[in-house]
Scaffold this motif. Structure first.
Motif, PDB file in Angstrom:
ATOM      1  N   ASP A   1      -1.996  14.355   8.166  1.00 28.01           N
ATOM      2  CA  ASP A   1      -2.608  13.035   8.354  1.00 28.01           C
ATOM      3  C   ASP A   1      -1.660  11.946   7.866  1.00 28.01           C
ATOM      4  O   ASP A   1      -1.178  11.137   8.650  1.00 28.01           O
TER       5      ASP A   1
ATOM      6  N   ARG B   1       1.700   9.294   1.243  1.00 26.97           N
ATOM      7  CA  ARG B   1       1.595   8.031   0.535  1.00 26.97           C
ATOM      8  C   ARG B   1       2.210   8.153  -0.850  1.00 26.97           C
ATOM      9  O   ARG B   1       2.354   9.243  -1.402  1.00 26.97           O
TER      10      ARG B   1
ATOM     11  N   PHE C   1       0.831   6.863   8.172  1.00 27.59           N
ATOM     12  CA  PHE C   1       0.071   7.811   8.972  1.00 27.59           C
ATOM     13  C   PHE C   1       1.012   8.398  10.016  1.00 27.59           C
ATOM     14  O   PHE C   1       1.604   7.670  10.814  1.00 27.59           O
TER      15      PHE C   1
ATOM     16  N   SER D   1     -11.921  11.979  13.200  1.00 24.57           N
ATOM     17  CA  SER D   1     -12.780  10.974  12.571  1.00 24.57           C
ATOM     18  C   SER D   1     -12.634  10.950  11.054  1.00 24.57           C
ATOM     19  O   SER D   1     -13.030   9.974  10.409  1.00 24.57           O
ATOM     20  N   GLN D   2     -12.073  12.014  10.460  1.00 22.86           N
ATOM     21  CA  GLN D   2     -11.894  12.048   9.014  1.00 22.86           C
ATOM     22  C   GLN D   2     -10.637  11.308   8.566  1.00 22.86           C
ATOM     23  O   GLN D   2     -10.434  11.107   7.372  1.00 22.86           O
ATOM     24  N   SER D   3      -9.809  10.924   9.515  1.00 23.55           N
ATOM     25  CA  SER D   3      -8.596  10.178   9.191  1.00 23.55           C
ATOM     26  C   SER D   3      -8.896   8.687   9.202  1.00 23.55           C
ATOM     27  O   SER D   3      -9.577   8.181  10.099  1.00 23.55           O
ATOM     28  N   GLU D   4      -8.368   7.981   8.222  1.00 25.25           N
ATOM     29  CA  GLU D   4      -8.536   6.529   8.191  1.00 25.25           C
ATOM     30  C   GLU D   4      -7.929   5.888   9.433  1.00 25.25           C
ATOM     31  O   GLU D   4      -8.456   4.912   9.974  1.00 25.25           O
ATOM     32  N   PHE D   5      -6.814   6.426   9.901  1.00 21.39           N
ATOM     33  CA  PHE D   5      -6.164   5.911  11.102  1.00 21.39           C
ATOM     34  C   PHE D   5      -6.889   6.345  12.367  1.00 21.39           C
ATOM     35  O   PHE D   5      -6.779   5.700  13.408  1.00 21.39           O
ATOM     36  N   GLY D   6      -7.633   7.463  12.278  1.00 23.09           N
ATOM     37  CA  GLY D   6      -8.376   7.955  13.435  1.00 23.09           C
ATOM     38  C   GLY D   6      -7.638   8.996  14.250  1.00 23.09           C
ATOM     39  O   GLY D   6      -8.200   9.576  15.173  1.00 23.09           O
TER      40      GLY D   6
ATOM     41  N   ARG E   1      -1.386  14.430   2.852  1.00 24.48           N
ATOM     42  CA  ARG E   1      -2.712  14.924   3.250  1.00 24.48           C
ATOM     43  C   ARG E   1      -2.524  15.943   4.362  1.00 24.48           C
ATOM     44  O   ARG E   1      -2.074  15.611   5.466  1.00 24.48           O
TER      45      ARG E   1
ATOM     46  N   ARG F   1       0.807  -1.216   0.000  1.00 26.18           N
ATOM     47  CA  ARG F   1       0.000   0.000   0.000  1.00 26.18           C
ATOM     48  C   ARG F   1       0.843   1.271   0.000  1.00 26.18           C
ATOM     49  O   ARG F   1       0.442   2.311  -0.516  1.00 26.18           O
TER      50      ARG F   1
END
Length: 270
Positions: free
Chosen positions: A253, A256, A94, A122-127, A157, A90
């Motif tokens: 955030d 990648r 983060f 909450s908008q972060s995939e990792f949290g 990001r 991937r």
């Protein structure tokens, strides 16, 4: 293709498939049911992980995956190896998870003031994300291990506060050649970019998270096996500024590597 493979012993077919990139396997699986069934074989996905990534990295990520997923031992082994491959390939970091940031979560003077803080989001995939309160020495780093060969866009990001003091940040990327189970390494390529001052103002005007694509394409060479050892490449990514002014007002955030696609449209900030 199906006629050719029907004449080949199944263990040889599986061995051949195990050397293909995952995206090619997806194409092959659409040819017919026979090839689709071969690609479901656990040996294929296990071998892809072993053939394309250094063994210590495979073991490290498998342990992390087991620790993070409570029911993973109940899942079919083929599902586990597919998940493992997806995790290995991937190429995302983060920042609140990797934590390679100078002065992260270090309180100043015993109070609640921090240089960098880890925050729930909450908008972060990792949290979780990181937020810059204030630093003089700006140093954010990430290493993406065993990156697959290809041409990539580097995407950070970010979110910038309307009242900020963010400028003259340097974005760098370094491709490093490494030898499996060895300490030696060689720098293959280095990339640098310092965005224009107006870039951060434009991001701030969005008042939201944005994906900032660094304006150069990153090239990662093919891998080799020499003397029985895999030669692979790490990518080290960094944002830094060591000049004497106070930097404030930035959220990060993730960073990648995204496979370059000329048809993909990014917001332009420069």
């Amino acid at each position: 293709m199906s006629d050719v493979f029907s004449l080949v012993p199944s263990e040889i077919v599986v061995k051949i498939l195990s050397f293909l990139p995952a995206k090619d396997l997806c194409s092959v699986s659409l040819v017919n049911k026979n090839l689709w069934s071969f690609i479901q074989d656990d040996y294929v996905w296990h071998s892809i992980c072993i053939n394309q990534f250094p063994t210590d990295y495979v073991s490290e990520e498998l342990k992390k995956m087991i620790a993070e997923e409570d029911n993973i031992e109940e899942q079919h082994v083929n599902v586990v190896n597919k998940k493992l491959y997806k995790r290995l390939s991937r190429h995302i970091s983060f920042m609140a998870k990797e934590r390679c940031i100078t002065w992260l979560d270090i309180q100043q003077g015993g109070g609640n003031n921090h240089h960098w803080r880890t925050l729930e989001d909450s908008q972060s995939e990792f949290g979780k994300i990181v937020f810059l309160d204030h630093v003089w020495w700006f140093d954010v780093m990430s290493t993406l291990k065993a990156v697959l060969p290809g041409i990539y866009d580097i995407v950070w990001r970010l979110k910038v506060r309307s009242r900020n003091n963010i400028h003259d940040l340097n974005f760098s990327a370094t491709v490093v050649e490494k030898v499996e189970n060895g300490d030696e390494e060689t720098i293959i390529r280095e990339y640098y970019h310092t965005p224009q001052v107006k870039m951060f103002s434009k991001i701030a005007s969005k008042n939201d998270w944005v994906e900032y694509r660094v304006p150069y394409k990153l090239f990662v060479p093919e891998r080799e096996v020499i003397g029985g050892k895999l030669i692979y490449h790490d990518v080290r990514l960094k944002i830094f500024n060591y000049e004497g002014f106070l930097k404030t007002g930035l959220w990060i955030d993730f960073v990648r590597l995204r496979e370059h696609d000329a048809s993909r449209v990014y917001d332009e900030f420069e």
